[in-house]
Design an enzyme around this catalytic site. Structure first.
Site, PDB file in Angstrom:
ATOM      1  N   LYS A 120       0.827  -1.216   0.000  1.00 31.99           N
ATOM      2  CA  LYS A 120       0.000   0.000   0.000  1.00 31.99           C
ATOM      3  C   LYS A 120       0.856   1.259   0.000  1.00 31.99           C
ATOM      4  CE  LYS A 120       0.614   1.016   4.551  1.00 31.99           C
ATOM      5  NZ  LYS A 120       0.973   2.281   5.201  1.00 31.99           N
ATOM      6  N   THR A 172      -3.625   5.620   4.078  1.00 30.47           N
ATOM      7  CA  THR A 172      -2.297   6.043   3.631  1.00 30.47           C
ATOM      8  C   THR A 172      -2.376   6.922   2.390  1.00 30.47           C
ATOM      9  OG1 THR A 172      -1.473   3.935   4.487  1.00 30.47           O
ATOM     10  CG2 THR A 172       0.036   5.211   3.167  1.00 30.47           C
TER      11      THR A 172
END
Length: 336
Positions: free
Chosen positions: A189, A246
């Site tokens: 990610k 994120t």
């Protein structure tokens, strides 16, 4: 339960978890390899990158690795991914058989393509290595804002030990046997978050970010399943959950670095300006190498590598993503 915990690493995440555990009443010792940092944290009881957060007086901060490890119910490996192997090697002399170590760093070792739990197991074969991961910025955990993570371990007993030690009214912990999937979701990610930041730096909008998040989790899931992870993990907290936070938050050093790159800075300039380790830069090459090893299509990861390491302009990378060959969204869905 009250536990004795050693936190190996005094960065923002290690410090935030130490504050969480210390506030719960656990006996916590934090280790740092940097003498000046030990002195500063011990005296000031504050971390420079966690403004407004007080480190409880009961938390011991030391440069003595043996003192941080000895007689501990749990060790928390909280050093940046690039320091996991050398730190684990130093820990070997002090390790007790069967010691539970929970890795909280996120990354893939570029030279071996190992996940970080695999790296720790490689250096410390006598340890019981687990992982704790999820959408959890240190800045928010240290302030007691509600957060949810997943503890992954080879045995239910170890996962539930970690759950019992960490969980309270502001930090909810689920358990899972899918250590591989959790590690891959947390590592990959960061690469997609760089892409999301680059798009922000170029001035693109919410539509672009939603596309990157959605197609990004598709890439992560394809590779993760090929490597033995479970589809449910990538649809959960340590997959799509961690990816969303994120890609969207200014707490994310990966997104912040991406924004600077999108605005015209080089990768080196962006990393210098962020002032902290940008894990996605270290994981990008490894992610691309894994995609090729497992023969999985990861176009976003491919373009991020081109921008970071081959001098490709961010705008050209986005154009090439948009103009790829036509295809179905989900190849499993067929017309009757």
């Amino acid at each position: 339960m009250t536990a004795s915990v050693g936190v190996i690493g005094s960065g923002t995440w290690g410090t935030a978890l130490a504050v969480l555990l210390g506030t719960k009443g656990h006996q916590v010792t934090v280790w740092s390899a940097i003498e000046k940092e030990v002195e500063s944290l011990s005296k000031e009881r504050r971390h420079p990158n966690l403004p407004g957060v007080k480190i409880p007086e009961g938390i011991r901060i030391t440069g003595d690795l043996k003192a941080a490890m000895e007689d501990k119910d749990l060790l928390v490996m909280a050093v940046p991914s690039i320091f996991v192997r050398p730190t684990a090697a130093k820990m070997k002399a002090c390790l007790k058989p069967g010691q539970v170590i929970v890795n909280v760093a996120k990354g893939i070792e570029e030279s071996t393509l190992m996940t970080l739990t695999q790296v720790i197991e490689d250096e410390l074969p006598g340890a019981d290595v687990a992982v704790l991961s999820g959408p959890s910025h240190a800045e928010e955990v240290s302030r007691g804002l509600p957060t949810t993570c997943v503890a992954g371990a080879k045995t239910k007993k170890t996962a539930e030990l970690i759950q019992d030690i960490f969980m309270d009214q502001v930090f909810r912990v689920y358990t899972s046997p899918d250590v591989q999937g959790i590690e891959l979701g947390g590592s990959l990610k960061n690469v997609i978050a760089l892409a999301a930041g680059i798009a922000d730096g170029l001035g693109y909008g919410d539509n672009t970010k939603a596309a990157l998040i959605t197609r990004g989790i598709a890439e992560i899931t394809r590779l993760g399943i090929a490597m033995g992870g479970k589809a449910q993990t990538f649809g959960g907290l340590t997959g799509i959950g961690d990816l969303i936070v994120t890609c969207a938050s200014m707490h994310s050093r990966n997104r912040r670095a991406g924004i600077l790159i999108g605005q015209g800075k080089t990768m080196e300039q962006a990393m210098d300006e962020v002032h902290m380790v940008v894990e996605g830069v270290h994981s990008a090459k490894a992610a691309l190498a894994l995609a090729r090893r497992y023969q999985q299509s990861m176009p976003i990861v491919e373009e991020v590598n081109q921008v970071l390491f081959s001098g490709k302009s961010p705008r050209a990378a986005v154009n090439d993503l948009m103009l790829r060959d036509k295809r179905r969204e989900a190849s499993e869905l067929l017309w009757g």
